[in-house]
Scaffold this active site. Structure first.
Site, PDB file in Angstrom:
ATOM      1  N   SER A  37    -122.516-134.245 -30.136  1.00  0.00           N
ATOM      2  CA  SER A  37    -122.580-135.648 -29.752  1.00  0.00           C
ATOM      3  C   SER A  37    -123.972-136.052 -29.313  1.00  0.00           C
ATOM      4  CB  SER A  37    -121.592-135.944 -28.619  1.00  0.00           C
ATOM      5  OG  SER A  37    -121.678-137.319 -28.284  1.00  0.00           O
TER       6      SER A  37
ATOM      7  N   LYS B  94    -114.263-132.670 -29.079  1.00  0.00           N
ATOM      8  CA  LYS B  94    -115.177-133.720 -29.580  1.00  0.00           C
ATOM      9  C   LYS B  94    -114.383-134.944 -30.024  1.00  0.00           C
ATOM     10  CE  LYS B  94    -118.760-135.994 -30.819  1.00  0.00           C
ATOM     11  NZ  LYS B  94    -118.726-136.645 -32.059  1.00  0.00           N
TER      12      LYS B  94
ATOM     13  N   HIS C 145    -113.468-136.789 -26.997  1.00  0.00           N
ATOM     14  CA  HIS C 145    -114.714-137.434 -26.530  1.00  0.00           C
ATOM     15  C   HIS C 145    -114.879-138.782 -27.231  1.00  0.00           C
ATOM     16  CE1 HIS C 145    -118.893-138.540 -27.415  1.00  0.00           C
ATOM     17  NE2 HIS C 145    -119.219-138.058 -26.225  1.00  0.00           N
ATOM     18  N   ASN C 146    -114.704-138.788 -28.542  1.00  0.00           N
ATOM     19  CA  ASN C 146    -114.865-140.030 -29.294  1.00  0.00           C
ATOM     20  C   ASN C 146    -113.788-141.049 -28.944  1.00  0.00           C
ATOM     21  OD1 ASN C 146    -116.916-138.595 -30.524  1.00  0.00           O
ATOM     22  ND2 ASN C 146    -116.489-139.399 -32.549  1.00  0.00           N
TER      23      ASN C 146
ATOM     24  N   GLU D 225    -114.821-142.546 -25.876  1.00  0.00           N
ATOM     25  CA  GLU D 225    -115.948-143.428 -26.247  1.00  0.00           C
ATOM     26  C   GLU D 225    -115.421-144.797 -26.711  1.00  0.00           C
ATOM     27  OE1 GLU D 225    -118.900-141.553 -28.962  1.00  0.00           O
ATOM     28  OE2 GLU D 225    -118.518-143.217 -30.325  1.00  0.00           O
TER      29      GLU D 225
END
Ligand code: 6PG
Length: 483
Positions: free
Chosen positions: A128, A183, A186-187, A190
């Site tokens: 990232s 990940k 995480h997105n 986000e």
């Protein structure tokens, strides 16, 4: 001398990562499908460190020292499979293939298994921070075997972003798909974070009638509070930017259709299959979806619905106070979105046997990644102390924050609702919180309905077992179905 690491794929992310590796004393082999790109890359950056170009995959593999380590930075999906197969053809037992793209974690599990059968270590790694991060320090979330981590650790630590306390933002997340899973979430976070910022902007823009420049100043000020984060910082930058052609705020010249490449959707799909409510992330994905429904939106404009006026008619001190309420509502909703994301990671960890260290995940998100934020320090502390085991919301620091923000949260959502300004993530986050807090939920009624139309049975509050009411019979007697 041979290269200690190689990069396949020299598009924006791969080129930046290769340069970052070279800047940190690694000897880096580089390969790209079309050699022309490799040539251009070497012309522009060949003198930045030891960069060893190859024209073919065979040559590339041969230029690596054993055990070979190749990092793939190509488009997720079929191109990734193709490169893996080509590399595997020339690689040997004990070699390591790292996929640094945004792969779907189930694909990573499949690939890891296939490579393990050939003795090759396959590492799905979340990267990232975009192009800038890849060049100057990304946050990285590798999965894969412990053995491969031992080899990768010094290489990845050399290029990772450093948290304020100096810790490199990279850690071994867990076996096979664990890194890509983290990940993905995480997105998802986000997406929620960005939508919350967008809802706050909309309230100031349409509700308070502020211009983008003024709102940019508000975000810049918020960036000095608990909301201190990369996304808030860049929001101020976007809002303050003027269009070169017209001189208008650039945000007014950008088409209001939000794009997405799939990771947010995966986060929600996976959460649904794990039965973890990630309402904030889901509403953020749906909000992007709605923005892109052109025909639907056009028709809605034509319908010209009777609706309240968006303007709140506040100014001076009253407007200032409302801006502070928005800030608190944003903070509370953000805490919920993170709590939900971490719940999803925990649940997946159990299902897939990953044993993920949540405190460590929060620690490596403190710098380099898109959701980097000051409050991740608090999140890692909360997990470390064990007080966030069930949910981040119950850790004393966050519980207090929610309590402090609660009134503002309700006021902002109520005002937005009365003025017809949509706040899907604010609202769904509060609904989640209120649902959690409720001693009794109307789920009891749903169980009654299910039992009536489908004999799905229910449990009683005063006696163990499964029960069914004979709804269609005149006396509607209850029977016990099982103990
Ligand atoms: C990152 C970003 C990165 C990327 C996504 C955005 O962590 O560096 O999340 O992975 O910007 O592709 O996804 P959307 O295109 O779906 O918004």
């Amino acid at each position: 001398r041979k290269a200690n690491v190689g990069v396949v794929g020299l598009a924006a992310m791969g080129a930046s990562l290769a340069r970052n590796l070279a800047h940190h004393g690694n000897r880096v082999a580089v390969y790209n499908r079309t050699y022309q790109r490799t040539e251009t890359f070497m012309k522009e950056h060949g003198d930045e460190g030891v960069l060893i170009p190859s024209q073919t995959v065979k040559e590339f593999v041969e230029s690596l020292s054993v055990p070979r380590t190749a990092i793939i930075m190509v488009k997720a999906g079929a191109p990734t499979d193709q490169v893996i197969n080509e590399l595997a053809e020339y690689m040997e037992q004990g070699d390591i293939i790292v996929d640094g793209g945004n792969a779907y974690f189930e694909d990573t599990i499949r690939r890891e298994k296939a490579m393990a059968e050939r003795g090759i270590h396959f590492v799905g790694m979340g990267v990232s921070g975009g192009e800038e991060g890849a060049l100057n320090g990304p946050s990285m979330m590798p999965g894969g075997s412990d053995w491969s981590w031992e080899t990768l650790k010094p290489i990845l630590e050399s290029i990772a972003a450093k948290a304020p306390d100096g810790t490199p933002c990279v850690a071994h997340i867990g076996p096979n798909g664990a890194g890509h899973f983290v990940k993905m979430v995480h997105n998802g976070i986000e997406y929620a974070d960005m939508q919350l910022i967008a809802e706050s902007y909309d309230l100031m823009r349409r509700g308070l009638g502020m211009d983008p420049q003024q709102i940019g100043d508000v975000f810049a000020a918020w960036n000095k509070t608990e909301l201190d984060s990369y996304l808030v910082e860049i929001t101020a930058e976007v809002l303050r930017k003027r269009d070169e052609k017209t001189g208008k705020p650039i945000v007014d010249m950008i088409v209001d259709h939000a794009g997405m490449k799939g990771t947010g959707t995966w986060t929600v799909q996976t959460a649904l299959s794990l039965a973890v409510p990630v309402t904030g992330i889901a509403e953020a994905v749906f909000a992007r979806g709605l923005s892109d429904q052109t025909a639907l939106r056009e028709q809605a404009q034509k319908e010209n619905f009777k609706a309240p006026e968006a303007a709140l008619h506040m100014d001076g001190a009253e407007a200032e106070t409302f801006i502070e309420l928005i800030r608190e509502a944003l903070y509370a909703s953000k805490i919920v979105a993170y709590a939900q994301g971490f719940n999803e990671i925990a649940q997946a960890g159990q299902k897939y046997g990953w044993d993920i260290d949540m405190a460590q995940v929060a620690r490596i998100w403190r710098a380099g990644c898109i959701i980097r934020a000051k409050f991740l320090n608090r999140i890692s502390d909360a997990f470390e102390s064990g007080s966030a085991d069930i949910s981040l919301l119950f850790a004393p620091y966050f519980k207090e924050a929610l309590e402090n923000c609660e009134e503002a949260w309700r006021k902002v959502i109520a005002t937005a609702t009365m003025h017809g300004i949509p706040t899907p993530v604010f609202s769904s986050s509060l609904a989640y919180f209120d649902g959690l807090r409720s001693k009794r939920l109307p789920a009891a009624l749903i169980q009654g309905q299910r039992d009536l139309f489908g004999a799905h049975t229910y449990q009683r509050v005063d006696e163990p077992g499964a029960f069914h009411t004979l709804w269609a019979e005149p006396d509607q007697k209850e029977i016990k179905i099982s103990d």
